[in-house]
Design a protein around this motif. Structure first.
Motif, PDB file in Angstrom:
ATOM      1  N   UNK A   8       0.772  -1.228   0.000  1.00 30.02           N
ATOM      2  CA  UNK A   8       0.000   0.000   0.000  1.00 30.02           C
ATOM      3  C   UNK A   8       0.806   1.283   0.000  1.00 30.02           C
ATOM      4  N   UNK A   9       2.116   1.165   0.097  1.00 31.10           N
ATOM      5  CA  UNK A   9       2.937   2.364   0.089  1.00 31.10           C
ATOM      6  C   UNK A   9       3.030   2.981  -1.294  1.00 31.10           C
ATOM      7  N   UNK A  10       3.713   4.117  -1.360  1.00 34.84           N
ATOM      8  CA  UNK A  10       3.880   4.786  -2.641  1.00 34.84           C
ATOM      9  C   UNK A  10       4.316   6.216  -2.472  1.00 34.84           C
ATOM     10  N   UNK A  11       4.265   6.953  -3.574  1.00 33.55           N
ATOM     11  CA  UNK A  11       4.600   8.369  -3.581  1.00 33.55           C
ATOM     12  C   UNK A  11       3.313   9.179  -3.512  1.00 33.55           C
ATOM     13  N   UNK A  12       3.257  10.099  -2.580  1.00 35.57           N
ATOM     14  CA  UNK A  12       2.060  10.907  -2.407  1.00 35.57           C
ATOM     15  C   UNK A  12       2.474  12.338  -2.094  1.00 35.57           C
ATOM     16  N   UNK A  13       1.658  13.282  -2.510  1.00 37.61           N
ATOM     17  CA  UNK A  13       1.945  14.692  -2.238  1.00 37.61           C
ATOM     18  C   UNK A  13       1.598  15.038  -0.793  1.00 37.61           C
ATOM     19  N   UNK A  14       2.245  16.052  -0.250  1.00 41.35           N
ATOM     20  CA  UNK A  14       1.875  16.494   1.098  1.00 41.35           C
ATOM     21  C   UNK A  14       0.381  16.774   1.184  1.00 41.35           C
ATOM     22  N   UNK A  15      -0.216  16.330   2.277  1.00 42.89           N
ATOM     23  CA  UNK A  15      -1.651  16.474   2.463  1.00 42.89           C
ATOM     24  C   UNK A  15      -2.454  15.292   1.961  1.00 42.89           C
ATOM     25  N   UNK A  16      -1.803  14.392   1.255  1.00 39.37           N
ATOM     26  CA  UNK A  16      -2.494  13.233   0.708  1.00 39.37           C
ATOM     27  C   UNK A  16      -2.686  12.120   1.717  1.00 39.37           C
ATOM     28  N   UNK A  17      -3.265  11.020   1.243  1.00 40.80           N
ATOM     29  CA  UNK A  17      -3.587   9.879   2.102  1.00 40.80           C
ATOM     30  C   UNK A  17      -3.105   8.577   1.465  1.00 40.80           C
ATOM     31  N   UNK A  18      -2.822   7.628   2.319  1.00 39.83           N
ATOM     32  CA  UNK A  18      -2.504   6.266   1.899  1.00 39.83           C
ATOM     33  C   UNK A  18      -3.081   5.307   2.920  1.00 39.83           C
ATOM     34  N   UNK A  19      -3.378   4.101   2.464  1.00 39.02           N
ATOM     35  CA  UNK A  19      -3.821   3.044   3.374  1.00 39.02           C
ATOM     36  C   UNK A  19      -2.880   1.865   3.216  1.00 39.02           C
ATOM     37  N   UNK A  20      -2.195   1.528   4.285  1.00 40.93           N
ATOM     38  CA  UNK A  20      -1.279   0.402   4.289  1.00 40.93           C
ATOM     39  C   UNK A  20      -1.982  -0.838   4.819  1.00 40.93           C
ATOM     40  N   UNK A  21      -1.580  -1.991   4.285  1.00 41.88           N
ATOM     41  CA  UNK A  21      -2.098  -3.274   4.755  1.00 41.88           C
ATOM     42  C   UNK A  21      -0.937  -4.179   5.126  1.00 41.88           C
TER      43      UNK A  21
END
Length: 117
Positions: A8-21
């Motif tokens: 679930x990781x990755x590159x995201x801009x500041x303020x963004x969201x991610x969901x890890x499993x």
């Protein structure tokens, strides 16, 4: 020996969201507290979120109010919802028991989270 597979990781801009499993092997997962840990380059691994077998949660001050940990015992899976991400959240994230020795102390490969514009 319990094995962990994070995703679930990755590159995201500041303020963004991610969901890890994190999927764990073995049938004893449900009786232990679990945690999400992170390690940034040049820094020690730190516990950022933990959840007991009963569902009580605890967070590091740096992520409180932004990160949320949950678990699905039937699937031997623990999740980390990360919101309002900041560049300082950049790290390799991995799950394990809290403390890790409760499930043998071995680590999975983790998943890279990079917060950058």
């Amino acid at each position: 020996q319990v094995q962990f597979v994070e995703s679930g990781g990755g590159l995201v801009q500041p303020g963004g969201s991610l969901r890890l499993s994190c999927a764990a092997s073995g049938s004893i997962f449900s009786i232990y507290a679990m945690g999400w840990y992170r390690q940034a380059p040049g820094k020690q691994r730190e516990l950022v979120a933990a959840i007991t077998s009963g569902g009580s949660t605890n967070y590091a001050d740096s992520v409180k109010g932004r990160f949320y940990i949950s678990r699905e015992n039937a699937k031997n899976t623990v999740y980390l919802q990360m919101n309002s991400l900041k560049p300082e959240d950049t790290a390799v994230y991995a799950c394990n028991a809290d403390p890790p020795r409760n499930l043998g102390g071995s680590w999975g490969q983790g998943t890279q989270v990079t917060v950058s514009s």
